[in-house]
Design an enzyme around this catalytic site. Structure first.
Site, PDB file in Angstrom:
ATOM      1  N   HIS A 189      15.514   2.881   5.394  1.00  0.00           N
ATOM      2  CA  HIS A 189      14.513   2.969   6.463  1.00  0.00           C
ATOM      3  C   HIS A 189      15.240   3.057   7.796  1.00  0.00           C
ATOM      4  CE1 HIS A 189      11.088   2.754   8.834  1.00  0.00           C
ATOM      5  NE2 HIS A 189      10.495   1.667   8.365  1.00  0.00           N
TER       6      HIS A 189
ATOM      7  N   HIS B 227       5.806   7.273   3.493  1.00  0.00           N
ATOM      8  CA  HIS B 227       6.565   6.283   4.255  1.00  0.00           C
ATOM      9  C   HIS B 227       7.422   5.457   3.295  1.00  0.00           C
ATOM     10  CE1 HIS B 227       7.604   3.776   7.609  1.00  0.00           C
ATOM     11  NE2 HIS B 227       7.051   2.700   7.075  1.00  0.00           N
TER      12      HIS B 227
ATOM     13  N   GLU C 150       0.022   2.196   0.660  1.00  0.00           N
ATOM     14  CA  GLU C 150       0.174   3.641   0.831  1.00  0.00           C
ATOM     15  C   GLU C 150      -0.197   4.390  -0.447  1.00  0.00           C
ATOM     16  OE1 GLU C 150       3.240   6.940   2.724  1.00  0.00           O
ATOM     17  OE2 GLU C 150       4.035   4.981   2.078  1.00  0.00           O
TER      18      GLU C 150
ATOM     19  N   CYS D 127       8.497   1.530  13.780  1.00  0.00           N
ATOM     20  CA  CYS D 127       8.904   2.525  12.777  1.00  0.00           C
ATOM     21  C   CYS D 127       8.146   3.845  12.874  1.00  0.00           C
ATOM     22  CB  CYS D 127       8.760   1.929  11.388  1.00  0.00           C
ATOM     23  SG  CYS D 127       9.694   0.398  11.191  1.00  0.00           S
TER      24      CYS D 127
ATOM     25  N   LYS E 232      13.282   7.561   1.399  1.00  0.00           N
ATOM     26  CA  LYS E 232      14.002   6.364   1.860  1.00  0.00           C
ATOM     27  C   LYS E 232      14.880   5.768   0.768  1.00  0.00           C
ATOM     28  CE  LYS E 232      10.990   4.925   5.673  1.00  0.00           C
ATOM     29  NZ  LYS E 232      10.004   6.017   5.676  1.00  0.00           N
TER      30      LYS E 232
ATOM     31  N   PHE F  43       4.701  -1.783  11.818  1.00  0.00           N
ATOM     32  CA  PHE F  43       4.094  -3.110  11.949  1.00  0.00           C
ATOM     33  C   PHE F  43       2.810  -3.034  12.774  1.00  0.00           C
ATOM     34  CE2 PHE F  43       8.259  -5.715  11.451  1.00  0.00           C
ATOM     35  CZ  PHE F  43       8.120  -5.654  10.073  1.00  0.00           C
TER      36      PHE F  43
END
Length: 363
Positions: free
Chosen positions: A294, A261, A272, A134, A289, A351
């Site tokens: 996403h 994010h 976050e 990502c 998002k 990830f």
């Protein structure tokens, strides 16, 4: 050398750049509830308007960027493409048609099939492909900034592109992070993320134009904590943002807005938010998002474009879908705010604690 973002375009579930920003400011989520991917089970997905050929949409986005630019062609331009699935959509279509793998061409399955296609169409000077889940297109922007810094290239086109595939939808569902509803980043009752598809491209150059947004700084870090979950103490996220801010020659107090994010997974948003709370003194924060979902490997590029638009419009993007914030110590903005925005941090976290942060701002 300074790096400037001089033209860009998007194709996503909400439409092109103009349509996307309209959806963001009007808080109109472009997520649909789909039952086709999970055998009747609902999933919130960001599906682009119907297309026959993902590669043709990719060509159209790149052509629009060229048409906006000061270039006649891309012969002296490096292409850096970020993607997490590459040509997987083609492979899946063949498998579902034939019920075996024999007709799948590995060369059309890999990440670089997208950049190879654009090379044939536009004759770029050279191409590179990056796949870091990502953060793919955010890392492509990171690399572009570093190459401009050392005067290696005058023109670099960064493209983030990921098509919708059963593999990604089923994979995130098996990880129990896929929401059956429209995602609600940073909400106390959030239920997970929405997998989406998109194409986004930015032309980054070493010359300033009247519409330029400066790519001021880039930063990255690796949590080295867990294969999928972020470090709960947010050390990697803090390091990534702090590195980008220092690279830009700024301090955290200089940041007016954080494009988070914000995937709406339980782990990401908690960590976050903690990172933002720890590093900053309440800049505006939102995750777009909630509109796009996403977009995986395209997320860094599309959110860099959104950040550019926020700066140009002097209008902060609101947080869609928020009912009650889990972390009340960050400044989640619920409606568009008219305010001069000089510097933005845009985050992409992947990830394995693979973190990338960008600082964009007025020249």
């Amino acid at each position: 050398m300074n790096a400037y973002i001089n033209s860009y375009e998007v194709a996503c579930n909400a439409g092109d750049t103009i349509a996307l920003m309209d959806a963001i400011y009007n808080k109109n989520s472009a997520i649909t509830i789909d039952t086709n991917f999970l055998n009747g089970k609902p999933a919130g997905l960001g599906i682009m308007p119907k297309y026959d050929d993902f590669f043709k949409v990719l060509e159209d986005v790149v052509q629009k960027i060229l048409d906006q630019s000061n270039l006649e062609n891309f012969n002296n331009t490096l292409l850096i493409l970020g993607s997490s699935v590459g040509g997987m959509q083609i492979s899946e279509a063949l498998f579902f048609r034939d019920h075996h793998y024999r007709n799948i061409d590995p060369l059309k399955h890999s990440i670089h099939v997208l950049s190879d296609h654009l090379m044939q169409k536009f004759n770029f000077y050279d191409t590179r492909s990056i796949s870091t889940a990502c953060t793919s297109s955010a890392n492509a922007i990171f690399l572009a900034k570093r190459l401009i810094d050392v005067d290696a290239y005058e023109n670099i086109l960064v493209v983030g592109a990921d098509a919708m595939t059963h593999t990604t939808v089923l994979g995130f569902n098996d990880l129990s992070v896929l929401s059956s509803d429209k995602c609600r980043p940073f909400d106390k009752e959030r239920t997970g993320m929405n997998v989406s598809e998109a194409i986004a491209g930015l032309l980054i150059q070493n010359i300033k134009t009247k519409d330029s947004i400066e790519l001021k700084g880039v930063g990255a870090s690796s949590d080295a904590y867990h294969m999928t979950n972020p470090d709960p103490e947010a050390k990697g996220a803090i390091s990534s943002m702090n590195s980008a801010i220092k690279d830009a020659g700024l301090t955290p107090n200089d940041i007016d807005y954080v494009n988070a994010h914000g995937t709406a997974t339980l782990a990401n948003d908690k960590v976050e938010a903690l990172a933002i709370e720890t590093l900053f003194d309440k800049p505006y924060v939102s995750s777009t998002k909630a509109i796009t979902g996403h977009t995986l490997g395209a997320a860094g590029a599309i959110e860099a474009i959104i950040s550019c638009e926020v700066i140009k419009r002097s209008l902060v993007a609101p947080q869609t879908g928020l009912k009650e914030a889990e972390n009340k110590n960050i400044n989640l903005v619920l409606e568009p705010v008219k305010k001069e925005i000089r510097n933005v941090v845009s985050n992409s976290f992947a990830f394995g604690g693979n973190n990338t942060s960008l600082v964009l701002g007025v020249c």
